[in-house]
Motif scaffolding. Structure first.
Motif, PDB file in Angstrom:
ATOM      1  N   ILE A  49      49.387  44.346  45.820  1.00 21.30           N
ATOM      2  CA  ILE A  49      48.423  45.424  45.657  1.00 21.30           C
ATOM      3  C   ILE A  49      48.249  45.822  44.187  1.00 21.30           C
ATOM      4  O   ILE A  49      47.165  46.252  43.785  1.00 21.30           O
ATOM      5  N   GLY A  50      49.278  45.655  43.366  1.00 21.80           N
ATOM      6  CA  GLY A  50      49.152  45.974  41.947  1.00 21.80           C
ATOM      7  C   GLY A  50      48.141  45.071  41.270  1.00 21.80           C
ATOM      8  O   GLY A  50      47.291  45.525  40.492  1.00 21.80           O
ATOM      9  N   ARG A  51      48.220  43.765  41.559  1.00 13.69           N
ATOM     10  CA  ARG A  51      47.256  42.825  40.989  1.00 13.69           C
ATOM     11  C   ARG A  51      45.850  43.103  41.510  1.00 13.69           C
ATOM     12  O   ARG A  51      44.881  43.078  40.747  1.00 13.69           O
ATOM     13  N   VAL A  52      45.745  43.377  42.810  1.00  8.74           N
ATOM     14  CA  VAL A  52      44.438  43.676  43.398  1.00  8.74           C
ATOM     15  C   VAL A  52      43.811  44.889  42.723  1.00  8.74           C
ATOM     16  O   VAL A  52      42.613  44.905  42.419  1.00  8.74           O
ATOM     17  N   ALA A  77      41.590  37.773  40.976  1.00  2.00           N
ATOM     18  CA  ALA A  77      41.629  37.398  39.565  1.00  2.00           C
ATOM     19  C   ALA A  77      40.783  38.376  38.757  1.00  2.00           C
ATOM     20  O   ALA A  77      39.790  38.910  39.256  1.00  2.00           O
ATOM     21  N   PRO A  78      41.142  38.605  37.492  1.00  2.00           N
ATOM     22  CA  PRO A  78      40.290  39.403  36.610  1.00  2.00           C
ATOM     23  C   PRO A  78      39.136  38.552  36.105  1.00  2.00           C
ATOM     24  O   PRO A  78      39.337  37.429  35.647  1.00  2.00           O
ATOM     25  N   VAL A  90      46.065  47.621  50.768  1.00  2.00           N
ATOM     26  CA  VAL A  90      46.101  46.217  51.158  1.00  2.00           C
ATOM     27  C   VAL A  90      47.132  46.033  52.267  1.00  2.00           C
ATOM     28  O   VAL A  90      48.230  46.587  52.205  1.00  2.00           O
ATOM     29  N   ASP A  91      46.773  45.251  53.277  1.00  2.00           N
ATOM     30  CA  ASP A  91      47.671  44.984  54.393  1.00  2.00           C
ATOM     31  C   ASP A  91      47.809  43.469  54.577  1.00  2.00           C
ATOM     32  O   ASP A  91      46.860  42.818  55.015  1.00  2.00           O
ATOM     33  N   LEU A 105      41.134  44.862  54.445  1.00  2.00           N
ATOM     34  CA  LEU A 105      41.260  43.529  53.869  1.00  2.00           C
ATOM     35  C   LEU A 105      41.413  43.621  52.364  1.00  2.00           C
ATOM     36  O   LEU A 105      41.828  42.674  51.707  1.00  2.00           O
ATOM     37  N   LEU A 106      41.071  44.764  51.798  1.00  2.00           N
ATOM     38  CA  LEU A 106      41.319  45.005  50.377  1.00  2.00           C
ATOM     39  C   LEU A 106      42.135  46.276  50.247  1.00  2.00           C
ATOM     40  O   LEU A 106      42.020  47.168  51.062  1.00  2.00           O
TER      41      LEU A 106
END
Length: 329
Positions: free
Chosen positions: A65-68, A194-195, A55-56, A328-329
């Motif tokens: 990035i941890g949540r993503v 979000a999960p 992630v950037d 983007l991800l």
């Protein structure tokens, strides 16, 4: 400030510092042994999904990035119809990463896992020299168990099925683009990360098929589904839910919301007689309040995607190679 506030928890040669941060204090569990004993048994159908997340920027307004990574792995598992149970993480840290960001990362992972209702089964951390990574990369693997519902197979999609998206398109990409380019919209359009296992749980029995809308956006999901099923999909551009600020931010980069990454949006294929019930259930959920029907499956066997433009004309739509911003991800 002192060493604990500024220095990375790890050195360039891969030896971790324990001063100020100890892996044993992070609170991850219950461990791979429990995972194997509880889930990987002969009478349970286990599903595994894995992905690497870059992630950037890796730390952004309402997430990181941890949540993503946790949400991404859980969501990829949930759209198969499985119930997520555990997540394992591989984390690559750049030497020199401030300890406060490491703490933020671990706290974010725990929070995302709690929201998703999964346990962190294992974490492996490696360190590379400064300049060999952009602060942090994460690989996440989700483990789950298939429930008793019907398989959400692409080949069960039929002509007449409705195409539903569970939320606004492009918010995650717009947030990151705005941060990177200093556009100022990130305060108005947060990432949608979000999960979504809970959301899938409420509607899974009424679906034919489900996909996450991630890199490449909804346009890429539709292209893959049309080609894989061998049926043409027709999408009404006027029905696409997009925040105004997201549209403006993406437009500044020449990117359309259809092509923009999401991190908390699903594309669902729903039988026409169940669409009303699915929409009601989605809109009653915090992550589905702006769910919308955006198109339908046709009987045309070409396997293409048609877009009904704002002027009422049907058009095919091509995305020029290289037009979608990377990472983007």
């Amino acid at each position: 400030m002192g060493r604990d506030d500024h220095e990375s928890r790890a050195s360039g040669d891969g030896v971790t510092y324990t001063q100020g941060w100890d892996a044993a204090q992070v609170g991850f569990g219950p461990g791979i042994r429990n995972l194997i004993e509880e889930e990987l048994v002969p009478d349970r159908a286990v599903v595994v999904r894995t992905g690497t997340y870059v992630v950037d920027p890796p730390f952004f307004g309402n997430g990181d990035i941890g949540r993503v990574a946790v949400c991404g792995a859980v969501n990829e598992l949930a759209v198969t119809g499985a119930e997520p149970r555990h997540v394992a993480l591989g984390i690559v840290l750049e030497a020199g990463l401030p300890l406060e960001l490491v703490r933020r990362l671990t706290a974010s992972v725990r929070t995302a896992a709690a929201e998703a209702g999964v346990a962190i089964a294992a974490v492996d951390t490696q360190v590379v020299r400064a300049g060999e990574a952009d602060r942090v990369f994460v690989t996440a693997t989700a483990f789950g168990v298939l429930g008793g519902g019907p398989p959400l197979d692409l080949h069960t999609v039929r002509p007449g099925d409705r195409i539903v998206v569970t939320g606004p398109l492009g918010s995650h990409a717009a947030h990151l683009v705005s941060l990177r380019d200093g556009l100022g919209y990130e305060h108005h359009v947060p990432s949608d990360c979000a999960p979504l296992a809970g959301l899938m749980r409420t509607v899974g029995a009424d679906l034919r098929h489900a996909r996450t809308v991630v890199a490449g956006g909804l346009a890429e999901v539709l292209r893959q589904c049309a080609a894989g099923r061998g049926l043409t999909l027709r999408v009404d551009e006027a029905a696409l839910p997009v925040r105004h600020e997201a549209r403006v931010a993406l437009g500044a980069r020449g990117l359309a919301p259809l092509d923009a990454a999401c991190a908390g949006c699903l594309c669902l294929f729903v039988p026409p007689d169940r669409t009303g019930r699915v929409l009601a259930a989605l809109r009653a959920h915090p992550h589905g309040r702006r769910a919308a029907v955006v198109g339908a499956v046709t009987a045309d066997p070409v396997g293409d995607v048609e877009f009904l433009a704002y002027d009422g004309q049907l058009r095919a739509r091509a995305v020029p190679f290289g037009s979608v911003p990377e990472r983007l991800l």
